[in-house]
Scaffold this active site. Structure first.
Site, PDB file in Angstrom:
ATOM      1  N   LYS A   1      34.794  44.096  63.527  1.00  0.00           N
ATOM      2  CA  LYS A   1      36.065  43.990  62.807  1.00  0.00           C
ATOM      3  C   LYS A   1      35.985  43.041  61.618  1.00  0.00           C
ATOM      4  O   LYS A   1      36.419  43.367  60.531  1.00  0.00           O
ATOM      5  CB  LYS A   1      37.147  43.524  63.785  1.00  0.00           C
ATOM      6  CG  LYS A   1      38.522  43.422  63.180  1.00  0.00           C
ATOM      7  CD  LYS A   1      39.131  44.790  62.981  1.00  0.00           C
ATOM      8  CE  LYS A   1      40.503  44.721  62.339  1.00  0.00           C
ATOM      9  NZ  LYS A   1      40.853  46.035  61.759  1.00  0.00           N
TER      10      LYS A   1
ATOM     11  N   TRP B   1      27.381  40.560  67.849  1.00  0.00           N
ATOM     12  CA  TRP B   1      27.122  41.645  66.904  1.00  0.00           C
ATOM     13  C   TRP B   1      25.796  41.263  66.246  1.00  0.00           C
ATOM     14  O   TRP B   1      25.711  40.291  65.499  1.00  0.00           O
ATOM     15  CB  TRP B   1      28.236  41.739  65.863  1.00  0.00           C
ATOM     16  CG  TRP B   1      28.108  42.915  64.949  1.00  0.00           C
ATOM     17  CD1 TRP B   1      28.560  44.189  65.183  1.00  0.00           C
ATOM     18  CD2 TRP B   1      27.514  42.931  63.644  1.00  0.00           C
ATOM     19  NE1 TRP B   1      28.268  44.993  64.100  1.00  0.00           N
ATOM     20  CE2 TRP B   1      27.625  44.249  63.148  1.00  0.00           C
ATOM     21  CE3 TRP B   1      26.879  41.976  62.853  1.00  0.00           C
ATOM     22  CZ2 TRP B   1      27.152  44.631  61.901  1.00  0.00           C
ATOM     23  CZ3 TRP B   1      26.393  42.352  61.600  1.00  0.00           C
ATOM     24  CH2 TRP B   1      26.536  43.667  61.133  1.00  0.00           C
TER      25      TRP B   1
ATOM     26  N   LYS C   1      37.787  56.335  57.030  1.00  0.00           N
ATOM     27  CA  LYS C   1      38.300  56.336  58.407  1.00  0.00           C
ATOM     28  C   LYS C   1      37.537  57.362  59.239  1.00  0.00           C
ATOM     29  O   LYS C   1      37.137  57.083  60.369  1.00  0.00           O
ATOM     30  CB  LYS C   1      39.802  56.688  58.458  1.00  0.00           C
ATOM     31  CG  LYS C   1      40.750  55.645  57.969  1.00  0.00           C
ATOM     32  CD  LYS C   1      40.872  54.412  58.835  1.00  0.00           C
ATOM     33  CE  LYS C   1      39.862  53.365  58.440  1.00  0.00           C
ATOM     34  NZ  LYS C   1      40.243  52.328  57.535  1.00  0.00           N
TER      35      LYS C   1
ATOM     36  N   GLU D   1      39.873  56.244  51.319  1.00  0.00           N
ATOM     37  CA  GLU D   1      40.229  55.592  52.582  1.00  0.00           C
ATOM     38  C   GLU D   1      40.207  56.607  53.733  1.00  0.00           C
ATOM     39  O   GLU D   1      39.727  56.303  54.829  1.00  0.00           O
ATOM     40  CB  GLU D   1      41.605  54.925  52.437  1.00  0.00           C
ATOM     41  CG  GLU D   1      42.189  54.315  53.687  1.00  0.00           C
ATOM     42  CD  GLU D   1      41.328  53.221  54.327  1.00  0.00           C
ATOM     43  OE1 GLU D   1      40.328  52.803  53.736  1.00  0.00           O
ATOM     44  OE2 GLU D   1      41.661  52.814  55.453  1.00  0.00           O
TER      45      GLU D   1
ATOM     46  N   HIS E   1      31.580  68.402  39.248  1.00  0.00           N
ATOM     47  CA  HIS E   1      30.414  67.737  38.653  1.00  0.00           C
ATOM     48  C   HIS E   1      29.333  67.452  39.692  1.00  0.00           C
ATOM     49  O   HIS E   1      28.449  66.628  39.449  1.00  0.00           O
ATOM     50  CB  HIS E   1      30.840  66.443  37.954  1.00  0.00           C
ATOM     51  CG  HIS E   1      31.792  66.674  36.822  1.00  0.00           C
ATOM     52  ND1 HIS E   1      31.407  67.244  35.634  1.00  0.00           N
ATOM     53  CD2 HIS E   1      33.131  66.456  36.719  1.00  0.00           C
ATOM     54  CE1 HIS E   1      32.455  67.341  34.823  1.00  0.00           C
ATOM     55  NE2 HIS E   1      33.517  66.876  35.476  1.00  0.00           N
TER      56      HIS E   1
HETATM   57  C1  AGP Z   1      38.014  49.127  57.734  1.00  0.00           C
HETATM   58  O1  AGP Z   1      38.345  50.215  58.529  1.00  0.00           O
HETATM   59  C2  AGP Z   1      36.706  48.572  57.972  1.00  0.00           C
HETATM   60  N1  AGP Z   1      36.450  48.282  59.327  1.00  0.00           N
HETATM   61  C3  AGP Z   1      36.135  47.630  56.966  1.00  0.00           C
HETATM   62  O2  AGP Z   1      35.817  48.398  55.853  1.00  0.00           O
HETATM   63  C4  AGP Z   1      36.997  46.421  56.507  1.00  0.00           C
HETATM   64  O3  AGP Z   1      38.087  46.869  55.770  1.00  0.00           O
HETATM   65  C5  AGP Z   1      36.117  45.478  55.678  1.00  0.00           C
HETATM   66  O4  AGP Z   1      35.081  44.985  56.465  1.00  0.00           O
HETATM   67  C6  AGP Z   1      36.898  44.354  55.065  1.00  0.00           C
HETATM   68  O5  AGP Z   1      37.476  43.538  56.049  1.00  0.00           O
HETATM   69  P1  AGP Z   1      38.576  42.475  55.681  1.00  0.00           P
HETATM   70  O6  AGP Z   1      39.757  43.225  55.167  1.00  0.00           O
HETATM   71  O7  AGP Z   1      38.855  41.769  56.968  1.00  0.00           O
HETATM   72  O8  AGP Z   1      37.999  41.590  54.638  1.00  0.00           O
END
Ligand code: AGP
Length: 613
Positions: free
Chosen positions: A608, A77, A490, A486, A509
């Protein structure tokens, strides 16, 4: 962020590493590569830009006969340097005698690079990693000892690393080291693996050693030796993993994300199982029990996280403030770590992270600790860095989450925060009877999630009219607000549709200016004391020709006269509502992305676990 798999054993490392990388692709998927020894013990590097399939095709089409019982591999990445073949790992030294894979960031790479340029080194990549490779090369020339060279190089780099190295002069050996980035030694039957995540090696062995920062490990066909940061040989405990490969199979589901959405009746149940103290109408959280007196005396709570975990934290604020009447501050880890936060006495800090590896959250943890706070973790991955660094904590037990878009981890995090709110509430003003009501309702949540999942086909139909939009607005009031955030995240992450979450009353607003017939408004119209006010907000949307998709409670007839589409969900107690309300939003995001034929599990630009700043 980047995944490493390395192998030493009796088998061919190539298929083992490719399969392992497949399991780590969620960590990064812009390029990949591997390095091995040929029959003359020369180091050979094969790498490809693009998803792992490109490397797999390359190996199976043109390099079918690749064989080496020792190898290192990487899925990337990008942080430093664009996505191309040159910047993919493994990275080689100038002589082509060494290959190195790296997960992390060398923060002082610019200065180091200049020094190396002054020494005559010529760089072929734009990566920070190449600096580390050249440093090892340089010290090896000077010291004539590879181990020493690696140690010296790691001494001068600042930042984080998990690395694995092979060198022509040591054809039977891998050297690996870590600081800040997870690295695990997996111990099989006459075979050894280095990996960033046990997902990659669980098929081969359940015996692992979680390497600590500063550790260096040398592996060969006979065994391994670990040295700590003082260069002393150590013998860390071997942990036994208590799950197997079936837990990370996609089964009959088209995508991991869909599988994980459908696992929620079980994962939410796992988050509270064994933690309900029915006899006392309260909750038992083993990982916090040593600190119950702190919990009783706490005056203020800070919850820190990123992304979806931050949304769970915000949900936790509503729950804890409502059930326990303790003020809660919710903090973005990336902001907290740098703004010299105020942490008064009697404050407890919770860091929340699915992966337990998020760099910002880890740094915030350290900052809170430096301020003298006790820090607890709410994590999913057992043995992760955050889980190990905290003073205690609670595992959410969601099981492995592979889809980059977090779903079941969110509901499990919220379940654990609900448990915490009940526990703190019962330590204060919550009556045994109210405690009982919460525990009994919590037990019904998995069944109620099933009822929502049963509407999957209908939600897919509804999603068709959102799939061609370019923007979407998510509205909710009270505890539905974090769920709106959230839901919007998504949709953004996997469908690339711009979406915003707002407290419904805030719409007037500003965001109301965006509303026209092309703007879908996804409204969380829960039946509570704010319902009438929410309905008024929706009337404002209708007056501007906006299209309303409502998530409402069963039996709500009024909403059907207002909204274009309604998804009916069962009622529950207000504080537990996010556990139900979020499910339709996850399904909408999933179906929209799938209808657009996007890569649901590996959306562009994301990874991830974000182990870099
Ligand atoms: C969630 O869908 C995301 N891919 C991302 O926001 C994630 O929640 C964030 O990077 C935090 O990751 P963690 O919970 O492993 O710390």
């Amino acid at each position: 962020m980047c995944g490493i798999v390395a192998y030493v054993g009796r088998k061919n490392s190539v298929p083992i590493m490719l399969e392992g990388l497949k399991r780590l692709e969620y960590r990064g998927y812009d390029s990949s590569g591997l390095a091995l020894f040929d029959e003359d013990n020369n180091v050979k590097i094969y790498k490809k830009e693009g998803k792992l399939i490109e490397l797999e095709k390359f190996v199976s089409n043109t390099n079918k006969d690749l064989f080496s019982t020792i190898g290192i591999s990487h899925t990337r990445w990008a942080t430093h340097g664009v996505v191309n073949e040159a910047n993919a790992h493994p990275i080689s030294d100038p002589d082509g005698t060494m290959a190195l894979v790296h997960n992390g960031i060398i923060e002082n790479y610019k200065d180091l690079k200049q020094n190396l340029l002054n020494k005559g080194y010529k760089f072929k990549t734009d990566t920070d990693t190449e600096v580390l490779v050249f440093l090892v090369h340089y010290y090896y020339q000077v010291e004539k000892c590879l181990t020493k060279a690696v140690q010296l190089a790691l001494k001068v780099v600042e930042g984080t690393y998990g690395i694995a190295i092979i060198h022509r002069d040591f054809p039977g050996q891998i050297i690996s080291a870590k600081k800040g980035s997870t690295l695990i030694l997996a111990i099989g039957d006459n075979e050894f693996f280095i990996t960033s995540d046990i997902n990659a090696t669980i098929k081969h062995t359940k015996r692992v050693i979680y390497l600590e920062d500063g550790d260096m490990v040398k592996i060969n066909h006979e065994g391994y030796e670990i040295f700590n940061s003082d260069n002393l040989s150590i013998n860390p405990e071997i942990s036994e993993i208590d799950w197997d490969i079936s837990a990370i199979d996609k089964g009959d589901f088209k995508h991991y994300m869909l599988k994980e959405i459908f696992e929620q009746p079980i994962s939410v149940g796992n988050a509270f199982r064994g933690r309900l103290a029915d006899e006392l109408n309260t909750v038992r959280l083993g990982g916090l029990s040593a600190s119950y007196s702190d919990l009783r005396n706490v005056k203020r709570i800070q919850i820190i996280g990123c992304g979806t975990s931050w949304h769970a934290a915000l949900t936790g604020k509503y729950m804890i403030e409502s059930l326990a009447r303790i003020p809660v501050e919710v903090e973005y880890a990336s902001e907290y770590r740098y703004r010299n936060p105020i942490v008064p006495d009697d404050t407890l800090v919770f860091v929340i992270s699915q992966s337990g590896e998020t760099a910002d959250t880890l740094a915030a943890l350290k900052e809170a600790r430096a301020k003298g706070a006790k820090v607890f973790g709410i994590t999913n991955v057992v043995g992760s860095t955050i889980a190990r660094e905290t003073d205690g904590g609670v595992y959410i037990h969601a099981g492995s989450e592979i889809g980059v878009a977090s779903t079941k981890a969110f509901t499990s995090q919220v379940t654990v925060l609900a448990l915490l709110a009940i526990l703190l509430g019962r330590m204060r003003h919550m009556s045994p009877n109210d405690g009982l009501i919460y525990l009994e309702e919590l037990k019904l949540i998995p069944e109620k999630i099933e009822m929502i999942l049963a509407q999957n086909e209908q939600i897919r139909e509804i999603s068709k009219s959102i799939a061609n939009c370019t923007n979407a607005l998510y509205l909710g009031r009270g505890i539905d607000y974090p769920v709106a955030l959230e839901g919007a995240l998504k949709l953004k992450e996997i469908s690339y549709i711009h979406a915003e979450g707002y407290p419904a009353a805030e719409m007037k607003h500003g965001p109301i200016a965006l509303i026209d017939e092309n703007m879908p408004v996804i409204a969380l119209a829960s039946k509570d004391f704010l319902y009438d006010k929410l309905v008024s907000n929706l009337q404002e949307v209708i007056a501007r020709k906006g299209r309303i998709f409502a998530v409402a409670n069963e039996g709500d007839e009024l909403i059907a006269t207002i909204a274009n589409e309604v998804i009916y969900i069962p009622e529950t107690l207000p504080s537990l509502r996010p556990l139900l309300n979020v499910i339709p939003l996850q399904l909408i995001a999933y179906h929209v992305a799938d209808l657009k034929q996007l890569d649901v599990d590996q959306p562009r630009n994301l990874a991830k676990s974000v182990t870099v700043e």
